[in-house]
Scaffold this active site. Sequence first.
Site, mmCIF file in Angstrom:
data_model
loop_
_atom_site.group_PDB
_atom_site.id
_atom_site.type_symbol
_atom_site.label_atom_id
_atom_site.label_comp_id
_atom_site.label_asym_id
_atom_site.label_seq_id
_atom_site.Cartn_x
_atom_site.Cartn_y
_atom_site.Cartn_z
ATOM 1 N N ASN A 7 -1.126 -2.972 30.355
ATOM 2 C CA ASN A 7 -1.012 -4.122 29.817
ATOM 3 C C ASN A 7 -0.117 -5.227 30.664
ATOM 4 O OD1 ASN A 7 0.186 -6.165 28.510
ATOM 5 N ND2 ASN A 7 0.923 -4.942 27.215
ATOM 6 N N ARG A 91 -5.933 -5.499 28.961
ATOM 7 C CA ARG A 91 -5.312 -6.162 27.478
ATOM 8 C C ARG A 91 -5.250 -7.532 28.098
ATOM 9 N NH1 ARG A 91 0.832 -7.816 25.538
ATOM 10 N NH2 ARG A 91 0.437 -9.168 23.782
ATOM 11 N N HIS A 180 -1.431 -10.964 18.150
ATOM 12 C CA HIS A 180 -0.788 -9.179 17.679
ATOM 13 C C HIS A 180 -2.900 -9.097 17.200
ATOM 14 C CE1 HIS A 180 3.511 -9.927 17.550
ATOM 15 N NE2 HIS A 180 2.959 -9.066 18.338
ATOM 16 N N ARG A 241 12.709 -15.867 19.424
ATOM 17 C CA ARG A 241 11.069 -16.666 18.972
ATOM 18 C C ARG A 241 11.746 -17.501 17.963
ATOM 19 N NH1 ARG A 241 5.781 -13.561 20.777
ATOM 20 N NH2 ARG A 241 6.950 -12.533 22.014
ATOM 21 N N GLU A 381 -1.867 -0.441 20.000
ATOM 22 C CA GLU A 381 -2.599 -0.821 20.055
ATOM 23 C C GLU A 381 -3.047 -0.241 21.132
ATOM 24 O OE1 GLU A 381 -0.367 -4.849 20.500
ATOM 25 O OE2 GLU A 381 0.625 -3.502 19.487
#
Length: 409
Positions: A7, A91, A180, A241, A381
């Site tokens: 990642n 990813r 996601h 965010r 993930e």
Amino acid sequence: MNILVLNSGSSSIKFQLFDMGAGERLLVKGLADKIGLEDSYLKSEGPDGAQNQRAATLPDHRAALQAIFEVLRSHGPTENVASDVGGVGHRVVHGGEKFGESVLIDDGVMGILRQLVELAPLHNPPSILGIEICREMLPGVPNVAVFDTALHQTMPPKAYLYGLPLDLYRQHGIRRYGFHGTSHAYVAKEAARHLGRPLEELKMITCHLGNGCSITAFERGRSIDTSMGFTPLEGLVMGTRSGDVDPAVPLFLVKDLGMSPDEVDDLLNKESGLKGLCGERDMRDIETRARQGGEAAQTAIAVFVYRVQKYIGAYTAALGGVDVIVFTAGIGENSAYIRGEVLRPFRYLGLRIDGAKNQEGQTVFSCPDSAVCVMTVRTNEELVIARDTCNLIPCKEDPTKRRTRSPAE
Ligand code: ADP
């Protein structure tokens, strides 16, 4: 077969090495962090939980990957990374409309990934760099791209189009993509498996509540709507965010307060959300402060929870009912308090939670007579990326097997 999962971010590379034989064992995981900075370091953790952290000179991503390969060697069984790793799964945040599933990387795919940088200028370039370096440093080792957006390519136009001039979509790809995806896909499948029911038969809402937060509605096993949009900024209130705001707000910030576009970008992505509301971004600290009577922390939690409730309500309507609600990621997996608060108004659906099971973090924490099953499922993930990689890489004996056609072909 060993599969390496990478990642790659702008200043860090996270890695996990799996043995994908029976049991899907994690062999080693870690992080090369602060790449390009003076205090860069390398952290790794073996399957026994033993951790190792040391300062490392990591001027760029190439040096970081070299250092990661050294860690893999020292942890065995990868004497020679190029020959002992069967494939590398990367990813990639944005697959645009080109990728509705994971893909084996070739030159054609690389070309499309470069075109997609326009849609994800911050997130995709480090992934592309990671892939390029692996293709160069590990010749012969296949690479697979796994996209955050792919799951949501099944959304219908009524869910993915904004109320904007259609040409902005046609010419510039301005639409909702959702993110996601690997996490939502994993927990939805795990939840269905735990219940012994096919996912296709369940109306399911999955809530990924971590630093980034999003909610997805599953119908017949497919994502039909999700809260993040053109970028991962839309939707829920997150750590830093804003989530949904009136689009006139950024215009006001620019026109009336004289902020530059970059300053607005920073404000919405890094200074808003929980941090903007109460000065803290970590839900553990916010819960502690709220318990001690901190008003800003209590308000931040109320705003966070209310936004999640609104999306669950909206998706229950979109699905025409809901059978299962799943919580995952840092907050969703660990905060019984937030789960309880979020679910409070849904008694009208016949949803009943078992308070003790919720506190204990049990997988299913609804009462047996609840009309809606509520669950906590730990996300993974990296394992999804490793599985997709394993499924897509060509067989050594017959390279035509298990080979998924790339969109470039
Ligand atoms: P990321 O999106 O970076 O992967 P995580 O999924 O690790 O993030 O989630 C991080 C969030 O989870 C933080 O807000 C953290 O405070 C929160 N969290 C972790 N453990 C708990 C806990 N026991 N109670 C409440 N919040 C928690």
